[in-house]
Design a protein around this motif. Structure first.
Motif, PDB file in Angstrom:
ATOM      1  N   MET A   1      36.952  37.270  12.904  1.00  0.00           N
ATOM      2  CA  MET A   1      37.428  37.415  11.539  1.00  0.00           C
ATOM      3  C   MET A   1      37.138  38.839  11.064  1.00  0.00           C
ATOM      4  N   VAL A   2      38.175  39.540  10.622  1.00  0.00           N
ATOM      5  CA  VAL A   2      38.045  40.926  10.184  1.00  0.00           C
ATOM      6  C   VAL A   2      38.270  40.996   8.676  1.00  0.00           C
ATOM      7  N   SER A   3      37.336  41.624   7.963  1.00  0.00           N
ATOM      8  CA  SER A   3      37.436  41.779   6.516  1.00  0.00           C
ATOM      9  C   SER A   3      37.096  43.208   6.134  1.00  0.00           C
ATOM     10  N   THR A   4      37.057  43.465   4.838  1.00  0.00           N
ATOM     11  CA  THR A   4      36.712  44.808   4.372  1.00  0.00           C
ATOM     12  C   THR A   4      35.254  45.149   4.679  1.00  0.00           C
ATOM     13  N   LYS A   5      34.448  44.131   5.009  1.00  0.00           N
ATOM     14  CA  LYS A   5      33.032  44.351   5.331  1.00  0.00           C
ATOM     15  C   LYS A   5      32.804  44.585   6.819  1.00  0.00           C
ATOM     16  N   GLY A   6      33.781  44.203   7.659  1.00  0.00           N
ATOM     17  CA  GLY A   6      33.628  44.362   9.091  1.00  0.00           C
ATOM     18  C   GLY A   6      34.168  43.161   9.836  1.00  0.00           C
ATOM     19  N   SER A   7      33.707  42.963  11.078  1.00  0.00           N
ATOM     20  CA  SER A   7      34.198  41.855  11.896  1.00  0.00           C
ATOM     21  C   SER A   7      33.057  40.925  12.268  1.00  0.00           C
ATOM     22  N   GLU A   8      33.405  39.647  12.413  1.00  0.00           N
ATOM     23  CA  GLU A   8      32.418  38.635  12.748  1.00  0.00           C
ATOM     24  C   GLU A   8      33.084  37.582  13.603  1.00  0.00           C
ATOM     25  N   SER A   9      32.496  37.292  14.745  1.00  0.00           N
ATOM     26  CA  SER A   9      33.072  36.302  15.649  1.00  0.00           C
ATOM     27  C   SER A   9      32.358  34.972  15.593  1.00  0.00           C
ATOM     28  N   GLY A  10      31.148  34.960  15.020  1.00  0.00           N
ATOM     29  CA  GLY A  10      30.371  33.728  15.011  1.00  0.00           C
ATOM     30  C   GLY A  10      29.468  33.643  16.223  1.00  0.00           C
ATOM     31  N   VAL A  11      29.883  34.249  17.341  1.00  0.00           N
ATOM     32  CA  VAL A  11      29.073  34.230  18.556  1.00  0.00           C
ATOM     33  C   VAL A  11      27.780  35.006  18.338  1.00  0.00           C
ATOM     34  N   GLU A  12      27.845  36.063  17.532  1.00  0.00           N
ATOM     35  CA  GLU A  12      26.678  36.918  17.332  1.00  0.00           C
ATOM     36  C   GLU A  12      25.540  36.170  16.659  1.00  0.00           C
ATOM     37  N   GLN A  13      25.849  35.113  15.913  1.00  0.00           N
ATOM     38  CA  GLN A  13      24.825  34.392  15.177  1.00  0.00           C
ATOM     39  C   GLN A  13      24.265  33.216  15.968  1.00  0.00           C
TER      40      GLN A  13
ATOM     41  N   ARG B   1      39.321  50.212  14.109  1.00  0.00           N
ATOM     42  CA  ARG B   1      37.979  50.221  14.668  1.00  0.00           C
ATOM     43  C   ARG B   1      37.044  51.043  13.794  1.00  0.00           C
ATOM     44  N   LYS B   2      35.797  50.582  13.696  1.00  0.00           N
ATOM     45  CA  LYS B   2      34.839  51.307  12.869  1.00  0.00           C
ATOM     46  C   LYS B   2      34.508  52.687  13.434  1.00  0.00           C
ATOM     47  N   ASP B   3      34.593  52.814  14.765  1.00  0.00           N
ATOM     48  CA  ASP B   3      34.258  54.101  15.382  1.00  0.00           C
ATOM     49  C   ASP B   3      35.430  55.073  15.370  1.00  0.00           C
TER      50      ASP B   3
ATOM     51  N   TYR C   1      35.408  46.004  14.137  1.00  0.00           N
ATOM     52  CA  TYR C   1      36.647  46.238  13.415  1.00  0.00           C
ATOM     53  C   TYR C   1      36.415  46.058  11.914  1.00  0.00           C
ATOM     54  N   VAL C   2      37.300  46.636  11.136  1.00  0.00           N
ATOM     55  CA  VAL C   2      37.196  46.538   9.689  1.00  0.00           C
ATOM     56  C   VAL C   2      38.596  46.600   9.086  1.00  0.00           C
ATOM     57  N   LEU C   3      38.778  45.938   7.958  1.00  0.00           N
ATOM     58  CA  LEU C   3      40.033  46.027   7.211  1.00  0.00           C
ATOM     59  C   LEU C   3      39.912  47.202   6.250  1.00  0.00           C
ATOM     60  N   LYS C   4      40.586  48.294   6.581  1.00  0.00           N
ATOM     61  CA  LYS C   4      40.487  49.518   5.788  1.00  0.00           C
ATOM     62  C   LYS C   4      41.512  49.496   4.656  1.00  0.00           C
ATOM     63  N   THR C   5      41.036  49.730   3.445  1.00  0.00           N
ATOM     64  CA  THR C   5      41.902  49.738   2.273  1.00  0.00           C
ATOM     65  C   THR C   5      42.778  50.983   2.267  1.00  0.00           C
TER      66      THR C   5
END
Length: 408
Positions: free
Chosen positions: A60-72, A390-392, A33-37
């Protein structure tokens, strides 16, 4: 045994292939996901994050994309990732993984440059079970990394349940603010009051337990209710506990009548408790009192950070009212009215708001996609508007956007 050599060779290969397919398959299905301007400059939303609940995992969704923390995290670390979605907890897990094991209540931590402390309660997340009256105090020295723990007994009754709101430490004395509740045929429970525990870390003993405030009282047809206002820097040193106190006439509910939010309101005030001196005071100023007494059909958001209290009353029918008060000086430092009816009509009702550094951040629902806006308090200009997508480019479906985080 020779007849089985081919089978023995193929089994690991098949398992590896199946595992690779599974990981690859789940990766392909991962939704980004992404926060689209939509309006304004993307740079104005650089620190804005929308909190989204994805099947129980905070993303967490921002203008850069989404991050759950689980991926790291590794697989085993990701098993308890839901417990560490708070930024403060993520940092503590990264820095002190061993100490953090089994500790996930952000309100129960305290940290300064000398010590990291945690106050643990039993059956913390299940009020259907009896909660022990034991508190487990865990300590870690920041300089030598040595850890220790001990238990103290509180005077909590068997049918009561406590939530920890704040932990503070100074000169080997620990203060623990708790909200005490009483269960009544689970899941029903009601608030009893707010207690302060004073614990001596040297002797490892409970010095004092006292109720500093009742949560709800009734007298002369007036019901008084008090709610704790949580601060943003919940694990950092702080000297005050902030409470929102309301007095309402008791209104008998009629089947055909809905009681309005502020119906019967007699008085409302912000009370401040000095944790280390044990003294009460009220934030008294006419602008603040008038603000608290307004008829806010959509309610009011109140935040406490850096000794400043920020209040925002969002309205669909009149201007949005925002006020910032310095708690130490008991002084109103900002009081503005913002005409935001048009943006709410276009983007939907505001369901979350945050005041941060002379800006008002709004999270709105009403469209298929959650929307965010940033308003400059000084001018009332809308600096930014964006939508979660969604980014797609596929349909977003249903997601639960439930909060805003603003990073520096």
């Amino acid at each position: 045994m020779k007849r089985y050599w081919l089978l023995a060779t193929l089994i690991p290969f098949c398992v590896l292939a199946m595992g690779t397919y599974y990981v690859s398959g789940t990766s392909d299905q991962k939704q980004e996901y992404v926060l689209k301007t939509m309006k304004g400059s993307e740079s104005d939303a650089a620190g804005l994050q929308i909190k989204v609940d994805m099947e129980g995992i905070q993303t967490m969704v921002s203008t850069k994309g989404s991050e759950s923390g689980v991926e790291q995290l590794s697989y085993f670390e990701s098993l308890d990732a839901n417990h560490y979605y708070e930024n403060d907890l993520k940092r503590l897990v990264k820095e002190h993984r061993s100490f953090m094991r089994g500790k996930n209540d952000v309100n129960a931590f305290y940290e300064d440059d000398q010590v990291l402390a945690y106050v643990g309660t039993e059956a913390h997340n299940d009020v259907s079970k009896k909660q022990s009256n034991r508190l487990t105090i865990s300590l870690m020295g920041k300089l030598d990394q040595e850890t220790s723990s001990f238990q103290v007994l509180t005077d909590k009754k068997n049918d009561e349940y406590i939530n920890i709101h704040d932990v503070q430490v100074k000169d080997q004395i620990m203060k623990v603010l708790v909200n005490r509740m009483r269960t009544d045929k689970y899941p029903q429970f009601y608030h009893v009051g707010y207690d302060m525990y004073t614990i001596d870390l040297t002797s490892k003993s409970l010095l004092k337990s006292e109720q500093i405030l009742a949560a709800e009282t009734r007298a002369n047809e007036i019901r008084t209710t008090t709610w704790y206002i949580s601060g943003k820097d919940r694990i950092a040193p702080g000297g005050y506990a902030i409470f929102d106190r309301s007095e309402n006439k008791i209104v008998d509910k009629v089947e055909s009548k809905t009681v309005k939010r502020n119906e019967g309101l007699v008085n409302r005030e912000i009370r401040v408790y000095d944790i280390w001196n044990g003294q009460w005071r009220t934030l008294q100023s006419e602008p603040l009192h008038s603000f608290l007494m307004e008829d806010n059909s959509m309610g009011m958001s109140i935040q406490y950070v850096n000794q400043e209290l920020s209040l925002a009353a969002i309205s669909e029918n009149k201007d949005t009212h925002v006020m910032v008060v310095n708690v130490v000086e008991n002084k109103v430092i900002r009081d503005v009215q913002l005409p935001l009816q048009a943006i709410q009509k276009e983007w939907g009702r505001v369901n979350y708001s945050v005041v941060e550094k002379d800006r008002l951040y709004l999270l709105m629902s009403g469209r298929p996609k959650p929307a965010a806006a940033i308003v400059e308090l000084q001018t009332g200009n809308i600096l930014y508007q964006g939508e979660v997508e969604r980014k797609d480019q596929n349909s977003i479906g249903y997601i639960n956007a439930n909060g805003i985080n603003v990073q520096e």
